[in-house]
Structure formats: C-alpha cells, structure tokens
Write a protein that holds these residues in place. Structure first.
Motif, PDB file in Angstrom:
ATOM      1  N   UNK A 198     -62.644-110.281 -22.554  1.00 24.87           N
ATOM      2  CA  UNK A 198     -62.205-109.756 -21.255  1.00 24.87           C
ATOM      3  C   UNK A 198     -63.136-110.227 -20.144  1.00 24.87           C
ATOM      4  N   UNK A 199     -64.448-110.215 -20.403  1.00 27.44           N
ATOM      5  CA  UNK A 199     -65.404-110.663 -19.393  1.00 27.44           C
ATOM      6  C   UNK A 199     -65.265-112.131 -19.053  1.00 27.44           C
ATOM      7  N   UNK A 200     -65.039-112.970 -20.061  1.00 30.22           N
ATOM      8  CA  UNK A 200     -64.841-114.399 -19.802  1.00 30.22           C
ATOM      9  C   UNK A 200     -63.602-114.646 -18.951  1.00 30.22           C
ATOM     10  N   UNK A 201     -62.523-113.966 -19.295  1.00 34.74           N
ATOM     11  CA  UNK A 201     -61.289-114.159 -18.536  1.00 34.74           C
ATOM     12  C   UNK A 201     -61.474-113.737 -17.082  1.00 34.74           C
ATOM     13  N   UNK A 202     -62.157-112.608 -16.859  1.00 31.90           N
ATOM     14  CA  UNK A 202     -62.383-112.160 -15.486  1.00 31.90           C
ATOM     15  C   UNK A 202     -63.324-113.102 -14.748  1.00 31.90           C
ATOM     16  N   UNK A 203     -64.267-113.693 -15.465  1.00 28.47           N
ATOM     17  CA  UNK A 203     -65.180-114.674 -14.860  1.00 28.47           C
ATOM     18  C   UNK A 203     -64.410-115.860 -14.300  1.00 28.47           C
ATOM     19  N   UNK A 204     -63.345-116.249 -14.988  1.00 33.00           N
ATOM     20  CA  UNK A 204     -62.583-117.432 -14.592  1.00 33.00           C
ATOM     21  C   UNK A 204     -61.342-117.093 -13.766  1.00 33.00           C
ATOM     22  N   UNK A 205     -61.312-115.898 -13.193  1.00 32.27           N
ATOM     23  CA  UNK A 205     -60.200-115.577 -12.295  1.00 32.27           C
ATOM     24  C   UNK A 205     -60.540-115.977 -10.870  1.00 32.27           C
ATOM     25  N   UNK A 206     -59.639-116.682 -10.226  1.00 32.57           N
ATOM     26  CA  UNK A 206     -59.883-117.189  -8.885  1.00 32.57           C
ATOM     27  C   UNK A 206     -60.011-116.103  -7.834  1.00 32.57           C
ATOM     28  N   UNK A 207     -59.190-115.058  -7.923  1.00 33.91           N
ATOM     29  CA  UNK A 207     -59.261-113.998  -6.914  1.00 33.91           C
ATOM     30  C   UNK A 207     -60.570-113.233  -7.031  1.00 33.91           C
ATOM     31  N   UNK A 208     -60.962-112.863  -8.245  1.00 32.89           N
ATOM     32  CA  UNK A 208     -62.228-112.158  -8.427  1.00 32.89           C
ATOM     33  C   UNK A 208     -63.387-113.030  -7.960  1.00 32.89           C
ATOM     34  N   UNK A 209     -63.291-114.329  -8.201  1.00 30.59           N
ATOM     35  CA  UNK A 209     -64.322-115.278  -7.777  1.00 30.59           C
ATOM     36  C   UNK A 209     -64.465-115.278  -6.259  1.00 30.59           C
ATOM     37  N   UNK A 210     -63.361-115.403  -5.548  1.00 37.89           N
ATOM     38  CA  UNK A 210     -63.409-115.473  -4.084  1.00 37.89           C
ATOM     39  C   UNK A 210     -63.876-114.148  -3.492  1.00 37.89           C
ATOM     40  N   UNK A 211     -63.396-113.028  -4.040  1.00 38.15           N
ATOM     41  CA  UNK A 211     -63.806-111.728  -3.514  1.00 38.15           C
ATOM     42  C   UNK A 211     -65.288-111.452  -3.785  1.00 38.15           C
ATOM     43  N   UNK A 212     -65.855-112.126  -4.807  1.00 44.22           N
ATOM     44  CA  UNK A 212     -67.288-111.986  -5.088  1.00 44.22           C
ATOM     45  C   UNK A 212     -68.130-112.845  -4.157  1.00 44.22           C
ATOM     46  N   UNK A 213     -67.506-113.644  -3.322  1.00 42.18           N
ATOM     47  CA  UNK A 213     -68.218-114.550  -2.422  1.00 42.18           C
ATOM     48  C   UNK A 213     -67.824-114.323  -0.966  1.00 42.18           C
ATOM     49  N   UNK A 214     -67.179-113.197  -0.682  1.00 37.68           N
ATOM     50  CA  UNK A 214     -66.701-112.916   0.665  1.00 37.68           C
ATOM     51  C   UNK A 214     -67.038-111.473   1.011  1.00 37.68           C
ATOM     52  N   UNK A 215     -67.486-111.235   2.215  1.00 37.49           N
ATOM     53  CA  UNK A 215     -67.919-109.898   2.622  1.00 37.49           C
ATOM     54  C   UNK A 215     -66.724-109.033   3.015  1.00 37.49           C
ATOM     55  N   UNK A 216     -65.885-108.736   2.037  1.00 31.97           N
ATOM     56  CA  UNK A 216     -64.796-107.770   2.207  1.00 31.97           C
ATOM     57  C   UNK A 216     -65.110-106.545   1.354  1.00 31.97           C
ATOM     58  N   UNK A 217     -64.302-105.501   1.488  1.00 33.63           N
ATOM     59  CA  UNK A 217     -64.608-104.227   0.853  1.00 33.63           C
ATOM     60  C   UNK A 217     -64.031-104.075  -0.545  1.00 33.63           C
ATOM     61  N   UNK A 218     -63.004-104.835  -0.877  1.00 32.35           N
ATOM     62  CA  UNK A 218     -62.190-104.518  -2.040  1.00 32.35           C
ATOM     63  C   UNK A 218     -62.907-104.721  -3.368  1.00 32.35           C
TER      64      UNK A 218
END
Length: 527
Positions: free
Chosen positions: A157-177
C-alpha cells in the motif's frame, strides 16, 4: 499400545480465542519497511521542492495567510502586487486590515512552521506539505499492516501511494488538503487500534472470570477508551484544517459503533449486544464528536487570543445577542465567524463562480479532469533550454497515476463484495473511507469543485488494492497459486511505477516539447 485418538475434526476456537487480536510478530521488520518506503517517498518529493520559485495556484492564499499568522496570529489582507514582491524578498507588505478566510487555521499554521524554519520562500512554504505527505504514506502503511496483519501488504500500500501522481503533487504544494488526508488516516488507524483494544479487553474480562462467554449479559462498560480518544483528537485536527473531514468523522463513528455491537455479540451478549448503540454509543459520541469539536475550537486559539482577526469584535459589537450572553464575546464571535464561512461555501457567490479546472466529482475516480497547478506555455526554441523545432511547455498537473486509480475502482467493487457478501470487516474500511470522502461532494456540485480534493480518497483506494492483493495471494501454503499471484502483483506495481515515471515531467514543471507534453494528455479533458 492403544492407538492415540486424533483431534479431528479440529475443535473450533473458543470465544476468547476469537476475540483476541494479535499483531504480526515481525515488529522490527514492519518499522524497517515503513521507514525505507517513507525515505524513498521523501527523497522523491524533496528533489527541487522549491521549484518553481513562485506562488502557484492557491499557494497565493495559504502561504501568505500562514505568514500573517506568524506575524500577527490572524490573517491579514495583502496588496495586489504582493506575489511579485515576495519573490523579490520583500515579504512584509501586509495591509492593516483583517482578511476573511474560509478555512480553519491549522493547515496554515503547519505551513507557517516551514516558513519559520526556512523563510518566506517557495521551499519554506512547501516544506510542511513534504513532511505530511511523507507521513501520510507511512501511516497508511501502518494502518494497512494492522488491518491485514501483513508487513508485505502494508508495504505494498505504501509503495502504491508513493507512486501516485496526485499525492506526489500535493506533497510538494502549499495547499491544505494533504494535511486533512493525513489526520483522517491517523484517525481511522486509531479507530482500528481501538477495535482491537476493545476485543482484547472483552477477552481478558472473560478470561479473568473464567467464563466461556458473556452468557447473554452486556459485559463491561469500558467507557474510557484511549484509542478512541486519540481518534477524536485526530478528527478534530482534520476539521481544524478543512471542514470536509466532518463526513468521514460521521461515517467512521458509525462503523466503529457497528464494530462494538459485533464484538459484544461475538462475546456472547446475545440480544443485549444491541444496547451498545446507546451504552457504547454515548461515550463514543463524546470521545469522537464532542472532543473533535473542542479540538477544532482549539485550532482557533491564536484568533481568540488576538483582537484584530476578521469578525473578532463581533461579540463586542453585539453585546445583547443571545450567543454572547451564553458563550461570552470571544466564543460568540468565533461562532458567528463559522456562520459567515458556511454562508460563503453555500452562498450565491461561490455557486455562481466558474473555474477552468472545475472537476465534477462523478469523474474523480477515473481521473477525468486533473487540476492545473502551474503552466508556462509557448516557450520559444532557443529560450529556457528549449531546443525546438517545436515550442516547449512547463506544467504542474495534479493528476493521479491513471493505472493505479483505474485498477482501484475494481478493487473497491471487490472490497464492497468481500465486506458485505463475505462479511470480512477489513474491506469495509477502504469502502467507507472512499465513499465518505467522495459522495458528500455531490451535494455541493453546483459550486466549482476540484480534483485535488480527492487526495483524501487515494489512501483508502490503495488500501483496497493492497487488501485485494492479499486476498488473491491467499495463505502462505497456497503453493503455485501464490507464486503466480505474486508475479501478477509484482508486475502491477512495476506498471504503476512506470506510469508514474512517464507522467513525472508534468508533475514537476519540467521542460517538454509540445508534442511530448501532448502525448501525456491522454484525454481531451486533461488539457
């Protein structure tokens, strides 16, 4: 010699044995896997975190609000040219007037932590998202490991989430979600731990009294449950970031109560197990709902402690209002502010607004309309390293890794069948998590909604995929079937990683010739 009697068929497990919940014995390996995958995710997201060196998309609100919180304890208005001044290093240009903000302050305080450490710059205001995006992956591993009783499935599960594009972008952008998603998954993990704690306590109760089962009695009250209290705190922190956490709170509170009823029935409470709806439900209401409201109010502490915030003086200006008499001026002002926020989210202004990247929630699971975070179009050959002959483009697209999201749809359907038809409680968690984070948005689809809200969905989607993979793998003694299943699952993970690598340039603002960018726009709705 007399032949020895064989215990066949084997004796069914006792009630106490069925109640007891044991964790995997490879505790050290579990943490090693969690830390390694977390480190991989962190490094992937850390690379060029500060690029582009500007405020992108809604960073223009949250990064500046965060800096205002650092300076004054509440959000202030900024001049129209503030963004360009901030990039040049002129950051203290706030106005004297309070800003009307429509989200609670906790997520902005977290962003402010990065700004305090590294300055009011692109790296500083994105640092908190990097940390919590990585922690989201790690807590998902721990949740899935606990539910599946398998370090391998949790790591999957952790590997799959690591390679998700949306989670990746949200981890690099100063938004709240990304903060909301983190606190929600933590809250659910606490409720799962509470389920195990409760069942083990029932088993211990029977064991100490040398009872085979409860014999139709309700059993111990167990009103003070530490993991459920921790879940209430986590839900309150999620609400203190964004209000949409309210729906998962309600859904998982009901699911947790259903677990209580099931546990008491298993323990032998018989018809009295239904009394758990009240006798366990009332304490649960205080531990989850009431406590989360208290924690939510606590996230407004800096607004309450200062005098200049928006609506802060409403109570002083309306001393005869009933809420002022009942709550006092500060809390009455806070309550009125919540009313103003609600009116904004449901009023005519937002309902009549339009946005280029508006995404109907009906298309979220199939990634119908990604969010455009930033774009520089029409870069001419010979400029910005564009070699030509075609023009080049730089974009940051908040797009989920398509292969992962599409397979997750089938996994969620399978999870619903295994939960309802197969009575496997584990599969109810991703189903409830996805539905409670997704379906409520349909009630608000008259206003602009965006795909990045689905960041709260994807941890539960990958959980469904991982649990289904575990179900396909079967028992360790499954032989050839397990080997074939492992090959298929390994190939799927490799396909997800390859898909992520292919879309990586449009997640990170890399320079692409226009034809290569267009080849990554698989549907017209992505443009």
């Amino acid at each position: 010699m007399q032949p020895r009697a064989l215990d066949w068929p084997p004796s069914p497990p006792s009630t106490i044995e069925r109640l007891r919940v044991a964790m995997p014995t490879d505790r050290l390996n579990g943490w090693i896997v969690t830390l390694i995958i977390g480190a991989i995710a962190f490094v992937l997201r850390f690379i060029n975190l500060g690029y582009p060196n500007k405020l992108v998309f809604d960073e223009t609100y949250y990064a500046k609000d965060a800096y205002s919180l650092l300076k004054f304890g509440y959000e202030r208005d900024w001049p129209s040219d503030a963004n360009s001044k901030i990039i040049l290093g002129d950051v203290d240009v706030m106005k004297d007037t309070a800003s009307f903000v429509v989200h609670p302050p906790l997520g902005k305080w977290l962003i402010a932590g990065g700004e305090q450490l590294f300055g009011m710059n692109s790296f500083g205001w994105r640092f908190a998202s990097l940390i919590f995006g990585t922690l989201l992956i790690m807590v998902t591993i721990r949740l899935v490991r606990r539910v599946s009783k398998s370090t391998m499935i949790g790591g999957l599960a952790g590997l799959l989430l690591t390679f998700d594009g949306l989670e990746f972008v949200m981890s690099r952008t100063a938004l709240l979600d990304v903060f909301t998603a983190f606190f929600l998954v933590v809250a659910v993990a606490c409720l799962v731990a509470d389920r195990e704690w409760f069942r083990n306590r029932l088993a211990r109760y029977l064991e100490r009294r040398e009872l085979a089962d409860l014999g139709g009695r309700f059993g111990p009250a167990l009103m003070l449950r530490p993991w459920r209290i921790a879940a209430g705190i986590s839900f309150g922190l999620a609400l203190g970031t964004k209000w949409n956490a309210l729906f998962p709170l309600a859904a998982f509170a009901l699911l947790s109560l259903a677990w209580d009823v099931g546990a008491r029935r298993l323990a032998g409470a018989g018809s009295k197990a239904k009394l758990a709806i009240l006798r366990d439900g009332i304490p649960a209401f205080f531990s989850l709902v009431v406590l989360s409201v208290v924690v939510y109010a606590g996230t407004w502490a800096s607004w309450l402690a200062t005098s200049g915030g928006y609506d802060r003086q409403w109570g002083a200006e309306h001393p005869t209002h009933i809420t002022v008499k009942l709550l006092g001026r500060p809390l009455a002002s806070l309550l009125h502010y919540q009313y103003d926020i609600w009116n904004f989210h449901t009023g005519d202004f937002i309902n009549q607004a339009q946005h280029t990247y508006r995404a109907d929630p009906a298309g979220w699971l199939i990634v119908a309309r990604p969010i455009g975070i930033d774009a520089v179009n029409g870069i001419k050959p010979g400029t910005d390293s564009c070699l030509g002959p075609d023009n080049c483009i730089r974009v940051i697209s908040g797009v989920g890794t398509p292969v992962l999201w599409w397979i997750a749809i089938f996994a969620l359907i399978a999870a619903a069948i295994l939960w309802i038809g197969g009575r496997d409680w584990r599969f109810g968690i991703p189903v409830v998590g996805v539905l409670s984070s997704w379906l409520p948005w349909f009630a608000f689809d008259s206003r602009p909604l965006f795909f990045f809200y689905a960041i709260a969905i994807i941890p539960f989607s990958v959980m469904a995929v991982a649990l289904c993979a575990g179900w396909i793998l079967g028992d360790a003694r499954a032989g050839d079937r397990r080997m074939v299943a492992a090959i298929v699952i390994g190939a799927f993970v490799a396909l997800v990683a390859a898909n992520f690598a292919y879309i990586y340039p449009i997640l990170t603002d890399q320079l692409l010739p226009y034809p290569k960018w267009l080849s990554r726009m698989w549907f017209r709705s992505w443009i």
